[in-house]
Design a protein around this motif. Structure first.
Motif, mmCIF file in Angstrom:
data_model
loop_
_atom_site.group_PDB
_atom_site.id
_atom_site.type_symbol
_atom_site.label_atom_id
_atom_site.label_comp_id
_atom_site.label_asym_id
_atom_site.label_seq_id
_atom_site.Cartn_x
_atom_site.Cartn_y
_atom_site.Cartn_z
ATOM 1 N N UNK A 15 58.608 25.915 47.829
ATOM 2 C CA UNK A 15 60.018 26.034 48.198
ATOM 3 C C UNK A 15 60.332 27.517 48.109
ATOM 4 N N UNK A 16 60.923 28.045 49.170
ATOM 5 C CA UNK A 16 61.172 29.484 49.233
ATOM 6 C C UNK A 16 62.653 29.717 49.506
ATOM 7 N N UNK B 49 60.988 31.496 44.494
ATOM 8 C CA UNK B 49 59.868 30.860 45.186
ATOM 9 C C UNK B 49 59.111 30.072 44.135
ATOM 10 N N UNK B 50 58.864 28.797 44.435
ATOM 11 C CA UNK B 50 58.032 28.035 43.508
ATOM 12 C C UNK B 50 57.071 27.153 44.279
ATOM 13 N N UNK B 51 55.960 26.861 43.630
ATOM 14 C CA UNK B 51 54.948 26.018 44.248
ATOM 15 C C UNK B 51 54.617 24.869 43.306
ATOM 16 N N UNK B 52 54.183 23.784 43.901
ATOM 17 C CA UNK B 52 53.773 22.611 43.129
ATOM 18 C C UNK B 52 52.541 22.024 43.808
ATOM 19 N N UNK B 53 51.580 21.595 43.006
ATOM 20 C CA UNK B 53 50.335 21.025 43.516
ATOM 21 C C UNK B 53 50.420 19.506 43.542
ATOM 22 N N UNK C 70 52.328 13.287 47.046
ATOM 23 C CA UNK C 70 52.403 12.885 45.642
ATOM 24 C C UNK C 70 52.184 14.157 44.837
ATOM 25 N N UNK C 71 53.262 14.666 44.261
ATOM 26 C CA UNK C 71 53.236 15.969 43.597
ATOM 27 C C UNK C 71 53.223 15.835 42.086
ATOM 28 N N UNK C 72 52.699 16.865 41.437
ATOM 29 C CA UNK C 72 52.638 16.921 39.980
ATOM 30 C C UNK C 72 53.644 17.952 39.485
ATOM 31 N N UNK C 73 54.851 17.515 39.090
ATOM 32 C CA UNK C 73 55.880 18.469 38.640
ATOM 33 C C UNK C 73 55.418 19.371 37.490
ATOM 34 N N UNK C 74 54.431 18.938 36.723
ATOM 35 C CA UNK C 74 53.928 19.758 35.614
ATOM 36 C C UNK C 74 53.146 20.974 36.118
ATOM 37 N N UNK C 75 52.782 20.991 37.408
ATOM 38 C CA UNK C 75 51.992 22.101 37.954
ATOM 39 C C UNK C 75 52.858 23.215 38.545
ATOM 40 N N UNK C 76 54.157 23.140 38.381
ATOM 41 C CA UNK C 76 55.074 24.112 39.003
ATOM 42 C C UNK C 76 54.792 25.529 38.525
ATOM 43 N N UNK C 77 54.775 26.440 39.503
ATOM 44 C CA UNK C 77 54.688 27.879 39.228
ATOM 45 C C UNK C 77 55.864 28.515 39.949
ATOM 46 N N UNK C 78 56.688 29.242 39.210
ATOM 47 C CA UNK C 78 57.907 29.806 39.809
ATOM 48 C C UNK C 78 57.970 31.315 39.632
ATOM 49 N N UNK D 23 66.248 26.174 40.672
ATOM 50 C CA UNK D 23 65.234 25.160 40.934
ATOM 51 C C UNK D 23 65.788 23.787 40.561
ATOM 52 N N UNK D 24 65.796 22.889 41.517
ATOM 53 C CA UNK D 24 66.273 21.535 41.260
ATOM 54 C C UNK D 24 65.158 20.650 40.727
ATOM 55 N N UNK D 25 65.378 19.372 40.783
ATOM 56 C CA UNK D 25 64.381 18.398 40.361
ATOM 57 C C UNK D 25 63.307 18.281 41.441
#
Length: 135
Positions: free
Chosen positions: A61-62, A68-72, A85-93, A100-102
């Motif tokens: 999301x940019x 800017x954050x990414x999720x795997x 199917x995303x892993x919210x624990x993998x977020x890098x911001x 940053x929302x949910x």
């Protein structure tokens, strides 16, 4: 007896090859849209989606100049939709995380079209165009 062993070996090799070729579990349509996609209105340098052939993905999301954050996660195409199917624990911001929302662990978008240059995804009646680039 020797013929039966040879036939068994051939069948076993064919089954192993079939299992290896389907390890990613991607649908035939998903295999056609594997790639790195950009939204040039948001960023010329950061891709918004990295859809890998092993079924793994990175989604970004940019918000230019803000966050800017990414999720795997994992992805596939089922019926007419791309499924994430995303892993919210993998977020890098990078940036102000207050914006940053949910992060939804599961979401989908209808595939409106694709070719070797772009992917079109529909959300709430609006079609978004993502450009595929060779890396």
């Amino acid at each position: 007896m020797r013929r039966n062993l040879t036939l068994t070996a051939i069948c076993g090799a064919a089954l192993a090859a079939a299992a290896l070729s389907s390890c990613s579990g991607l649908s035939s349509q998903a295999k056609e849209i594997v790639g790195i996609y950009y939204n040039p209105e948001l960023s010329q340098t950061d891709p918004v989606m990295e859809l890998r052939s092993d079924g793994k993905c990175t989604v970004r999301a940019i918000k230019p100049g803000v966050l800017t954050y990414s999720v795997d996660g994992e992805w596939n195409v089922e019926n007419d939709s791309i499924i994430f199917d995303l892993d919210p624990a993998s977020v890098k911001a990078e940036g102000d995380e207050a914006f940053m929302g949910t992060i939804p662990p599961h979401y989908s978008r209808r595939v409106a079209g694709y070719n070797e240059f772009n992917l079109q995804l529909e959300q709430d009646g609006v079609v978004y165009l993502y450009q595929r680039r060779a890396e």
